[in-house]
Design a protein around this motif. Sequence first.
Motif, PDB file in Angstrom:
ATOM      1  N   GLU A   1       0.913  -1.170  -0.063  1.00 53.69           N
ATOM      2  CA  GLU A   1      -0.207   0.022  -0.138  1.00 53.69           C
ATOM      3  C   GLU A   1       0.797   0.979   0.262  1.00 53.69           C
ATOM      4  O   GLU A   1       0.104   2.300  -0.293  1.00 53.69           O
ATOM      5  N   ASP A   2       2.069   0.959   0.123  1.00 52.40           N
ATOM      6  CA  ASP A   2       3.143   2.459   0.203  1.00 52.40           C
ATOM      7  C   ASP A   2       3.559   2.928  -1.493  1.00 52.40           C
ATOM      8  O   ASP A   2       4.228   3.552  -1.489  1.00 52.40           O
TER       9      ASP A   2
ATOM     10  N   ASP B   1       5.919   0.458  -2.222  1.00 50.82           N
ATOM     11  CA  ASP B   1       7.021  -0.574  -2.121  1.00 50.82           C
ATOM     12  C   ASP B   1       6.961  -1.789  -2.954  1.00 50.82           C
ATOM     13  O   ASP B   1       5.902  -2.943  -2.734  1.00 50.82           O
TER      14      ASP B   1
END
Length: 94
Positions: free
Chosen positions: A44-45, A47
């Motif tokens: 979700e970031d 990455d």
Amino acid sequence: MKTTLLEGLAPAKFDKQITGNLLLSEEPADVVRKEKLLIGIRNEDGDIYRLIGATKHNSFMNAIEELFDLDLVDELQDTEGTREGCDAIFSGAD
């Protein structure tokens, strides 16, 4: 197919669905990166936290089909070549 979690990055909320639906063997990152075809999974970031490596194109295509079935999106679907070392990069639909 082989997979690895990249160190220091949080898995996505849907990670258990991936490992439950695909037959994957856990391997060190350097082993997975040597596979012919690589699939990156974004958290979700944003990455790439998991890599999935496939030796055969057929295995790669089967994995992609399974990831689409999980309603994940391949950001490289309409792109030629690789990005960030991956042939496909999946993430959750926004």
